[in-house]
Design a protein around this motif. Structure first.
Motif, PDB file in Angstrom:
ATOM      1  N   ILE A 131       0.835  -1.203   0.000  1.00 37.60           N
ATOM      2  CA  ILE A 131       0.000   0.000   0.000  1.00 37.60           C
ATOM      3  C   ILE A 131       0.871   1.256   0.000  1.00 37.60           C
ATOM      4  N   SER A 132       1.943   1.233   0.792  1.00 35.50           N
ATOM      5  CA  SER A 132       2.824   2.410   0.861  1.00 35.50           C
ATOM      6  C   SER A 132       3.531   2.676  -0.460  1.00 35.50           C
ATOM      7  N   ARG A 133       3.666   1.659  -1.290  1.00 37.27           N
ATOM      8  CA  ARG A 133       4.340   1.803  -2.577  1.00 37.27           C
ATOM      9  C   ARG A 133       3.385   2.067  -3.733  1.00 37.27           C
ATOM     10  N   SER A 134       2.102   2.115  -3.460  1.00 37.49           N
ATOM     11  CA  SER A 134       1.122   2.290  -4.534  1.00 37.49           C
ATOM     12  C   SER A 134       1.126   3.723  -5.050  1.00 37.49           C
ATOM     13  N   SER A 135       0.543   3.920  -6.203  1.00 40.41           N
ATOM     14  CA  SER A 135       0.509   5.237  -6.827  1.00 40.41           C
ATOM     15  C   SER A 135      -0.391   6.192  -6.039  1.00 40.41           C
ATOM     16  N   ALA A 136      -0.168   7.493  -6.229  1.00 42.84           N
ATOM     17  CA  ALA A 136      -0.869   8.510  -5.451  1.00 42.84           C
ATOM     18  C   ALA A 136      -2.356   8.585  -5.761  1.00 42.84           C
ATOM     19  N   ASP A 137      -2.791   8.059  -6.922  1.00 47.08           N
ATOM     20  CA  ASP A 137      -4.207   8.150  -7.284  1.00 47.08           C
ATOM     21  C   ASP A 137      -5.043   7.027  -6.677  1.00 47.08           C
ATOM     22  N   ARG A 138      -4.431   6.219  -5.823  1.00 50.16           N
ATOM     23  CA  ARG A 138      -5.149   5.126  -5.169  1.00 50.16           C
ATOM     24  C   ARG A 138      -5.239   5.382  -3.660  1.00 50.16           C
ATOM     25  N   GLN A 139      -6.432   5.188  -3.110  1.00 47.56           N
ATOM     26  CA  GLN A 139      -6.659   5.337  -1.680  1.00 47.56           C
ATOM     27  C   GLN A 139      -7.111   3.998  -1.107  1.00 47.56           C
ATOM     28  N   TYR A 140      -6.543   3.622   0.048  1.00 45.39           N
ATOM     29  CA  TYR A 140      -6.833   2.317   0.637  1.00 45.39           C
ATOM     30  C   TYR A 140      -7.495   2.451   2.003  1.00 45.39           C
ATOM     31  N   LEU A 141      -8.335   1.471   2.304  1.00 45.26           N
ATOM     32  CA  LEU A 141      -8.925   1.322   3.631  1.00 45.26           C
ATOM     33  C   LEU A 141      -8.772  -0.134   4.037  1.00 45.26           C
ATOM     34  N   VAL A 142      -8.136  -0.370   5.182  1.00 38.28           N
ATOM     35  CA  VAL A 142      -7.897  -1.727   5.678  1.00 38.28           C
ATOM     36  C   VAL A 142      -8.682  -1.916   6.965  1.00 38.28           C
ATOM     37  N   ARG A 143      -9.495  -2.954   7.002  1.00 41.40           N
ATOM     38  CA  ARG A 143     -10.281  -3.284   8.191  1.00 41.40           C
ATOM     39  C   ARG A 143      -9.961  -4.714   8.629  1.00 41.40           C
ATOM     40  N   ALA A 144     -10.046  -4.952   9.937  1.00 41.92           N
ATOM     41  CA  ALA A 144      -9.715  -6.269  10.481  1.00 41.92           C
ATOM     42  C   ALA A 144     -10.767  -6.726  11.480  1.00 41.92           C
ATOM     43  N   SER A 145     -11.042  -8.036  11.469  1.00 40.25           N
ATOM     44  CA  SER A 145     -11.932  -8.679  12.431  1.00 40.25           C
ATOM     45  C   SER A 145     -11.267  -9.957  12.908  1.00 40.25           C
TER      46      SER A 145
END
Length: 336
Positions: A131-145
């Motif tokens: 995720i840290s290496r992805s392009s600037a036009d991508r936004q991530y959301l990580v959820r955990a259960s």
């Protein structure tokens, strides 16, 4: 090592752990198992059989002998699946085997030692590094259960009520039993399961450590802190990215990390309750739970295949390397 085609949706990997000190002290001369990592084969033979008795050979997608390293297993068998999850596919990794064969070690390992980290901490690092290496036009959301299945009940290991400061001993607190549901849109899911947003490896590790504090464990003759429940750590990765039409699109991938309780022979493990009494019904209960969980996974696979192009699953079977033991077990895989 046997290499599998990337298009395969179900992969079976066998890992054989080394003997522990107790087993080395009691071991008779001569082993019964041989691992061929190049061909992906496990060869068994009976040391007490008649001369000329043929050996039994089983071929899998990959096999790892007792000298195998945690990192090698991850890089060769798990890394491609995590990459697929980041690309929007669903994936499941679960370890199955008898108590004391190294399932939890393979899945979790020793977190503070990089060379001994298991699949789960390496997967955490992999997800957030990509995720840290992805392009600037991508936004991530990580959820955990994080949930466990214990005595046919689904428990939320991240339930805020389980970790309230006023509770002196979380293990004596009453669990809230959750329900398993299924919908045409989302497939199989657990109703009211806690979902936490994670922004770093540290945050998601803290969540798992929090859940492990209330996980059900018990002593056996084979493992002082044996896992007495099935656990599922679920990571959902959502990605917002621009599409060909110039609009933002949401891509969702889900990773199921499963650590199953042991499939043990009762007389050998001597599983005990917290009060010290023998769990006479434990084996039959665990086998029943395992069958139900595999059935639920198959339902999830079928539902997911209607929504995605493919659904990748890595099935890791760990077992102990034993000496002079003539009884063997074969385990089937429920294919999607």
């Amino acid at each position: 090592m046997s290499k599998v085609k990337s298009s395969e949706t179900v992969k079976v990997v066998i890992r054989c752990r080394p003997l522990n000190r107790k087993e080395e002290a009691a071991a008779a001369v001569g082993g019964i198992v041989e691992m061929d990592m190049r061909l992906g084969q496990v060869v068994l033979w009976n040391p007490h059989g008649p001369p000329g008795e043929p050996r039994k050979t089983f071929t899998f997608d990959s096999v790892y002998d007792p000298s195998s390293k945690q990192r090698d297993l991850y890089d060769e068998t798990v890394r491609p699946l995590i990459d697929s999850v980041l690309d929007g596919f669903n994936g499941t990794i679960f370890a199955y085997g008898q108590t004391g064969t190294g399932k939890t070690y393979t899945m979790q390992g020793v977190w503070l030692e990089p060379e001994r980290r298991g699949v789960i901490p390496n997967a955490f690092e992999h997800v957030f590094t990509q995720i840290s290496r992805s392009s600037a036009d991508r936004q991530y959301l990580v959820r955990a259960s994080y949930l466990e299945i214990y005595r046919e009940e689904i428990r939320d290991l991240l339930d805020p009520n389980m970790h309230a400061p006023h509770v002196p001993n979380v293990h004596t607190h009453t669990y809230r039993t959750l329900e398993l549901r299924e919908s045409p849109e989302s497939g199989v899911y657990v109703r009211d399961l806690t979902s936490c947003v994670c922004k770093s490896v540290k945050e998601i590790q803290e969540l798992m450590n929090l859940g492990n504090q209330v996980r059900s464990v018990g002593a056996t003759d084979m493992n002082e802190h044996s896992s007495r429940s099935h656990t599922l750590f679920l990571i959902t990765v959502e990605c917002s990215l621009p599409g060909p039409d110039g609009r933002q699109h949401i891509r969702v991938g889900r990773l199921n990390l499963v650590d199953l309780a042991g499939s043990e022979r009762q007389a050998k493990t001597g599983a005990i309750r917290e009060d010290g009494s023998l769990l006479a019904e434990e084996k039959q209960r665990l086998l029943g739970e395992k069958e139900r969980m595999m059935g639920d996974l198959k339902k999830e696979w079928d539902a997911t295949e209607q929504l995605t192009a493919k659904y990748k699953v890595l099935y890791t079977h760990t077992h102990a390397r034993t000496h002079a033991h003539t009884h063997t077990h074969t385990h089937g895989v429920v294919s999607a």
